[in-house]
Design a protein around this motif. Structure first.
Motif, PDB file in Angstrom:
ATOM      1  N   PRO A 191      69.436 104.007  15.639  1.00  0.00           N
ATOM      2  CA  PRO A 191      70.767 103.408  15.496  1.00  0.00           C
ATOM      3  C   PRO A 191      71.056 102.427  16.632  1.00  0.00           C
ATOM      4  O   PRO A 191      70.439 102.492  17.696  1.00  0.00           O
ATOM      5  CB  PRO A 191      71.706 104.622  15.557  1.00  0.00           C
ATOM      6  CG  PRO A 191      70.840 105.807  15.257  1.00  0.00           C
ATOM      7  CD  PRO A 191      69.492 105.462  15.810  1.00  0.00           C
ATOM      8  N   THR A 192      71.997 101.522  16.413  1.00  0.00           N
ATOM      9  CA  THR A 192      72.401 100.567  17.445  1.00  0.00           C
ATOM     10  C   THR A 192      73.680 101.045  18.134  1.00  0.00           C
ATOM     11  O   THR A 192      74.382 101.930  17.651  1.00  0.00           O
ATOM     12  CB  THR A 192      72.677  99.191  16.823  1.00  0.00           C
ATOM     13  OG1 THR A 192      73.750  99.312  15.873  1.00  0.00           O
ATOM     14  CG2 THR A 192      71.446  98.651  16.124  1.00  0.00           C
ATOM     15  N   ASP A 193      73.962 100.425  19.290  1.00  0.00           N
ATOM     16  CA  ASP A 193      75.223 100.605  20.015  1.00  0.00           C
ATOM     17  C   ASP A 193      75.527 102.045  20.388  1.00  0.00           C
ATOM     18  O   ASP A 193      76.693 102.435  20.524  1.00  0.00           O
ATOM     19  CB  ASP A 193      76.391 100.033  19.196  1.00  0.00           C
ATOM     20  CG  ASP A 193      76.232  98.539  18.951  1.00  0.00           C
ATOM     21  OD1 ASP A 193      75.728  97.849  19.847  1.00  0.00           O
ATOM     22  OD2 ASP A 193      76.592  98.077  17.856  1.00  0.00           O
ATOM     23  N   TYR A 201      68.194  97.294  16.372  1.00  0.00           N
ATOM     24  CA  TYR A 201      67.460  98.480  15.935  1.00  0.00           C
ATOM     25  C   TYR A 201      66.043  98.466  16.519  1.00  0.00           C
ATOM     26  O   TYR A 201      65.532  97.422  16.917  1.00  0.00           O
ATOM     27  CB  TYR A 201      67.344  98.507  14.413  1.00  0.00           C
ATOM     28  CG  TYR A 201      68.643  98.483  13.657  1.00  0.00           C
ATOM     29  CD1 TYR A 201      69.392  99.639  13.481  1.00  0.00           C
ATOM     30  CD2 TYR A 201      69.109  97.288  13.100  1.00  0.00           C
ATOM     31  CE1 TYR A 201      70.579  99.612  12.772  1.00  0.00           C
ATOM     32  CE2 TYR A 201      70.301  97.259  12.386  1.00  0.00           C
ATOM     33  CZ  TYR A 201      71.036  98.418  12.221  1.00  0.00           C
ATOM     34  OH  TYR A 201      72.210  98.385  11.528  1.00  0.00           O
ATOM     35  N   LYS A 202      65.422  99.636  16.534  1.00  0.00           N
ATOM     36  CA  LYS A 202      64.006  99.743  16.885  1.00  0.00           C
ATOM     37  C   LYS A 202      63.300 100.543  15.795  1.00  0.00           C
ATOM     38  O   LYS A 202      63.728 101.659  15.473  1.00  0.00           O
ATOM     39  CB  LYS A 202      63.825 100.465  18.224  1.00  0.00           C
ATOM     40  CG  LYS A 202      64.369  99.736  19.439  1.00  0.00           C
ATOM     41  CD  LYS A 202      64.096 100.560  20.687  1.00  0.00           C
ATOM     42  CE  LYS A 202      64.586  99.845  21.945  1.00  0.00           C
ATOM     43  NZ  LYS A 202      64.252 100.617  23.165  1.00  0.00           N
ATOM     44  N   THR A 247      54.210 102.639  18.303  1.00  0.00           N
ATOM     45  CA  THR A 247      54.540 101.216  18.261  1.00  0.00           C
ATOM     46  C   THR A 247      56.038 101.069  18.078  1.00  0.00           C
ATOM     47  O   THR A 247      56.641 101.789  17.278  1.00  0.00           O
ATOM     48  CB  THR A 247      53.819 100.516  17.091  1.00  0.00           C
ATOM     49  OG1 THR A 247      52.402 100.687  17.243  1.00  0.00           O
ATOM     50  CG2 THR A 247      54.140  99.023  17.047  1.00  0.00           C
ATOM     51  N   GLU A 248      56.629 100.143  18.822  1.00  0.00           N
ATOM     52  CA  GLU A 248      58.061  99.855  18.713  1.00  0.00           C
ATOM     53  C   GLU A 248      58.237  98.395  18.289  1.00  0.00           C
ATOM     54  O   GLU A 248      57.698  97.494  18.913  1.00  0.00           O
ATOM     55  CB  GLU A 248      58.739 100.096  20.057  1.00  0.00           C
ATOM     56  CG  GLU A 248      60.232  99.779  20.077  1.00  0.00           C
ATOM     57  CD  GLU A 248      60.830  99.976  21.456  1.00  0.00           C
ATOM     58  OE1 GLU A 248      60.905 101.137  21.899  1.00  0.00           O
ATOM     59  OE2 GLU A 248      61.203  98.970  22.093  1.00  0.00           O
ATOM     60  N   ILE A 249      58.972  98.192  17.199  1.00  0.00           N
ATOM     61  CA  ILE A 249      59.240  96.848  16.687  1.00  0.00           C
ATOM     62  C   ILE A 249      60.746  96.615  16.728  1.00  0.00           C
ATOM     63  O   ILE A 249      61.511  97.395  16.157  1.00  0.00           O
ATOM     64  CB  ILE A 249      58.721  96.687  15.246  1.00  0.00           C
ATOM     65  CG1 ILE A 249      57.224  97.035  15.167  1.00  0.00           C
ATOM     66  CG2 ILE A 249      58.964  95.260  14.741  1.00  0.00           C
ATOM     67  CD1 ILE A 249      56.713  97.195  13.753  1.00  0.00           C
ATOM     68  N   SER A 250      61.167  95.569  17.397  1.00  0.00           N
ATOM     69  CA  SER A 250      62.598  95.248  17.470  1.00  0.00           C
ATOM     70  C   SER A 250      63.062  94.681  16.132  1.00  0.00           C
ATOM     71  O   SER A 250      62.446  93.767  15.587  1.00  0.00           O
ATOM     72  CB  SER A 250      62.859  94.213  18.576  1.00  0.00           C
ATOM     73  OG  SER A 250      62.469  94.714  19.827  1.00  0.00           O
TER      74      SER A 250
END
Length: 217
Positions: free
Chosen positions: A84-86, A53-54, A100-103
């Motif tokens: 969302p993932t995938d 996710y991000k 800002t992007e947080i993994s």
């Protein structure tokens, strides 16, 4: 973290877009990367698939997060989303944006009130309660914690030291960050960085909300 500790700063003002360009600045690397992005008007980050996710936090401007099947969410200053993932996810903007992007890894613990693909505001996750401090863990693991806090006027945290580095996002109202013996007034839209083991305190001059991102790597 690649930020100077002990000074009030602004992610938005410190990362202005450059015409025609998209710029990224890695602030912290590890299990949960932290990256600042600045996107100029009419720029685009192509949709790609990520196995994690991000968490996107918009500091200034507006942007669209888009994907397959007509997925499209608009985010404006102060708004957030966990992607969302995938599934292919991309970002584009017509007016420009700084964020800002947080993994967030699959096995990180996320609060049940947060759903991937939904737009929300960190400041609206917690209420003010008279004479009290309200906390909510948004996401955490053994190396990171992201928490939102609401301080009623006059409340605060006494001086203490954290076991890792921390990044503050001021979300609402006004507060004072005490750091290594010096007071730093802080207001909505501003940021602050604590170094590991830095002595600090927080006091709400008026009602005050903030998010705290603690890293232990």
């Amino acid at each position: 973290m690649k930020e100077k500790a002990g000074v009030v700063f602004s992610i938005a003002k410190g990362n202005p877009p450059v015409p025609g360009c998209t710029i990224s600045k890695a602030v912290h690397s590890g299990a949960n990367d932290i990256i600042y992005f600045s996107m100029a008007k009419t720029t685009d980050i192509s949709a790609e698939i990520y196995p994690y996710y991000k968490l996107i936090i918009v500091a200034d401007g507006s942007m669209e997060i888009y994907g397959n099947g007509g997925f499209s969410k608009m985010l404006h200053t102060g708004e957030c989303m966990i992607t969302p993932t995938d599934t292919p996810m991309g970002m584009r903007t017509s007016e420009g944006a700084v964020y800002t992007e947080i993994s967030i890894r699959r096995d990180d613990t996320m609060n049940d009130s947060i759903k991937a693909g939904e737009v929300f505001k960190l400041a609206e996750l917690v209420p003010y309660v008279e004479g009290k401090i309200v906390n909510m863990d948004v996401v955490h693991n053994d190396k990171m914690k992201f928490v939102v806090m609401a301080f009623d006027e006059g409340t605060g945290l006494s001086e203490h030291a954290a076991p890792g580095e921390a990044l503050i996002f001021a979300l609402d109202g006004e507060g004072v960050i005490g750091y290594e013996g010096k007071d730093h007034p802080i207001k909505t839209g501003e940021n602050f960085h604590f170094a590991k083991a830095g002595l600090h305190s927080v006091k709400a001059v008026k009602k005050f909300k903030m998010a705290l991102l603690l890293t232990l790597e």
